[in-house]
Design a protein around this motif. Structure first.
Motif, short mmCIF file in Angstrom:
data_model
loop_
_atom_site.label_atom_id
_atom_site.label_comp_id
_atom_site.label_asym_id
_atom_site.label_seq_id
_atom_site.Cartn_x
_atom_site.Cartn_y
_atom_site.Cartn_z
N GLU A 1 -0.42 0.51 6.52
CA GLU A 1 -0.47 -0.66 5.35
C GLU A 1 -1.25 -0.74 4.42
O GLU A 1 -1.08 -0.99 3.24
N TYR A 2 -2.57 0.19 4.91
CA TYR A 2 -3.26 0.22 3.55
C TYR A 2 -3.03 1.12 2.30
O TYR A 2 -3.16 0.81 1.22
N ALA A 3 -2.09 2.37 2.75
CA ALA A 3 -1.36 3.14 1.90
C ALA A 3 -0.37 2.28 0.90
O ALA A 3 -0.36 2.40 -0.21
N GLY A 4 0.41 1.52 1.71
CA GLY A 4 1.56 0.92 1.13
C GLY A 4 0.79 -0.19 0.13
O GLY A 4 1.31 -0.54 -0.92
N PHE A 5 -0.24 -0.91 0.61
CA PHE A 5 -1.07 -1.86 -0.30
C PHE A 5 -1.50 -1.16 -1.67
O PHE A 5 -1.20 -1.87 -2.85
N THR A 6 -2.20 -0.45 -1.39
CA THR A 6 -3.06 0.38 -2.38
C THR A 6 -2.00 1.06 -3.60
O THR A 6 -2.29 1.22 -4.76
N MET A 7 -0.77 1.76 -2.77
CA MET A 7 0.28 2.01 -3.85
C MET A 7 0.89 1.05 -4.62
O MET A 7 0.84 1.46 -6.02
#
Length: 548
Positions: free
Chosen positions: A345-351
């Motif tokens: 989720e962190y990677a998806g959000f920051t992307m």
């Protein structure tokens, strides 16, 4: 100690006047009851917790009140009291979800032939009627077509599409709406005042928003909040209970975006991860905030005086153009749908945050007050713009790419206007003037300008349309564009992510807006409203077409 009754049951409306958010249904039923224009079968449709079964019970009281058929049942006669308490012998309620078989329906219909025990009408309320089997619906048809005079059917469903049209055509249908957030918040405030429990405005907004249009859900969540706070309600406790994103994080993200401060945006994301906040909920709330920005820009009156952080909404909204907000909204919506496919989720959000930055237009205009400077105008942020034409020292024409300010920049050597100087980055307008048709035109409509150089224009085509990149289509597009510009031009094409603002998307958006305007014009027409409200007419939206 006597246990307290849950709020959803304690505060269930017992008359039409107590209903919230369903004025269109109440008005139609009230008029029908006062004029004694009664139907044998009613169908209430809508999402959960918005009052379908509640209205059915109030209608049962209105039909059987001992004062006579009325839109204002007394509430004190034996019929009204027994219906409210759920022990009225001539009111039969059935949950179709747990009684789907034809045998149950046949038994019910056989009992319908007998006269009521003590009431004026025998009322059958069938909840979630779409769950009945096909054979059960078939068994119901005959009775719906020729019902006994003493029987009234009230059907309720969350999924009317699953009900056979033969049943629908025999019912008087009412579509209940989701209850607007302000009405839910106002009702929760009234309930808390009566319960003598204090609550701040922010907590009320959070509780009302989490109900998503359902008053029953709102009261259930309110019960949970009271228990969570041990009899008291405060913002911190409500946020902890709901797992709601602190709006401060979102405002910080948008503020950092307006400054193109990627490091600050990542720092906010890190702080959210530290608190174990839901990034899915964060993207949902960010989309909601962008929606408010759009309203603040285009329909300021839609942002009420009691809206939380109202001044900050207007301040941040004015740092972007309406086109920017539309683009950001699409990026956030797609980012949320892609979240499940991300490594985490962190990677998806920051992307998604990085995508917002990547599609930021160059040279963001600064505001000088509560509104943009009237001299600042920009075209779509996603389309590079021809700002000026100047001569180089070698005597060759060069095209400089710059921000679309809507004003012509001064060149060192001013030349007479040429077709390319009229380009101004508005690729959608150029496409409509090119002598193209068929597949080459489809290619041009789905291109997005990526960069413009002296004798070369680079386009980006979304992956789903890469099949259009046949050499002959490219060549025809090059010939048409060269003819339009008045000189040869080389075209380059790449496949990748576009912002969704290509000519085809813009044309589709314009069509949708015209269709929405046409529907709104019909729905607000006084004659149409009178037909709907007084004669239970139904508007077939699919038949409405805008006039060209």
């Amino acid at each position: 100690m006597v246990p307290t009754q849950v709020l959803a049951r304690k505060w269930r409306p017992r008359s039409f006047s107590e209903l919230t958010g369903q004025d269109h249904v109440v008005r139609a039923l009230t008029n029908a009851l006062e004029q004694k224009r009664l139907h044998h079968a009613y169908l209430f449709t809508g999402t959960r917790g918005i009052g379908k079964t509640t209205i059915a019970r109030i209608l049962a009281k209105a039909l059987n009140c001992q004062t006579g058929i009325t839109s204002t049942p007394c509430g004190v006669c034996s019929a009204c009291i027994e219906i409210d308490s759920g022990r009225f012998v001539d009111l039969i309620e059935m949950d179709a979800a747990s009684n789907t078989q034809v045998d149950k329906m046949r038994e019910l219909l056989e009992n319908a032939l007998y006269a009521p025990t003590s009431a004026r009408y025998k009322i059958y309320i069938i909840d979630e009627v779409h769950m009945l089997s096909k054979s059960a619906f078939n068994a119901m048809l005959k009775t719906l077509e020729e019902p006994p005079e003493h029987v009234k059917f009230v059907l309720a469903t969350t999924d009317p599409q699953k009900i056979p049209v033969t049943v629908l055509s025999r019912c008087l249908q009412f579509n209940l709406k989701q209850i607007p957030l302000p009405l839910i918040a106002a009702h929760l405030k009234h309930v808390l005042e009566q319960e003598k429990i204090s609550c701040d405005a922010t907590s009320l907004q959070l509780l009302a928003r989490s109900a998503q249009g359902s008053m029953r859900d709102a009261l259930s969540i309110l019960d949970q909040a009271i228990a969570f706070g041990e009899g008291a309600i405060d913002e911190a406790g409500v946020r902890d209970m709901l797992g709601t994103i602190d709006q401060g994080y979102l405002y910080d993200l948008v503020d950092a975006l307006s400054r193109k401060d990627g490091a600050r945006m990542l720092a906010v994301a890190d702080a959210m991860e530290t608190r174990s906040l839901s990034f899915d909920a964060a993207l949902q709330d960010l989309a909601t905030l962008l929606h408010r920005f759009a309203l603040a820009q285009i329909v300021p009156s839609a942002i009420g005086e009691d809206t939380l952080e109202r001044e900050r909404i207007f301040a941040l909204a004015n740092t972007f153009t309406p086109e920017d907000i539309q683009l950001f909204y699409q990026i956030v919506i797609h980012g949320r749908s892609d979240l499940a496919q991300a490594p985490d989720e962190y990677a998806g959000f920051t992307m998604t945050l990085m995508r917002l930055l990547a599609f930021m237009p160059e040279g963001m205009p600064k505001t000088t007050g509560p509104k943009h400077d009237k001299e600042i105008k920009r075209s779509s942020p996603s389309i590079p713009t021809v700002a000026k034409i100047s001569d180089t020292t070698e005597g060759l024409e060069t095209i400089e790419i710059g921000e679309a300010t809507g004003a012509k920049e001064e060149a060192n050597t001013v030349k007479p206007a040429s077709p390319i100087s009229l380009f101004e980055g508005d690729w959608a307008a150029v496409v409509n003037q090119l002598k193209l048709n068929g597949m080459p035109k489809m290619l041009a409509q789905r291109c997005e300008v990526k960069s413009v150089h002296a004798n070369e224009i680079e386009f980006c085509v979304p992956a789903e349309h890469k099949h259009l990149l046949e050499k002959r289509h490219q060549e025809k597009m090059s010939v048409a564009l060269s003819e339009y510009l008045g000189r040869p031009v080389r075209l380059k094409f790449s496949v990748g992510i576009v912002t969704g603002m290509n000519p085809a998307e813009l044309e589709n958006l314009e069509k949708q807006q015209k269709q929405s305007q046409a529907i709104a014009a019909i729905e607000t027409d006084p004659f149409v409203r009178e037909l709907v409200e007084n004669f239970d007419a139904k508007l077939i939206v699919s038949s409405i077409k805008p006039i060209r």
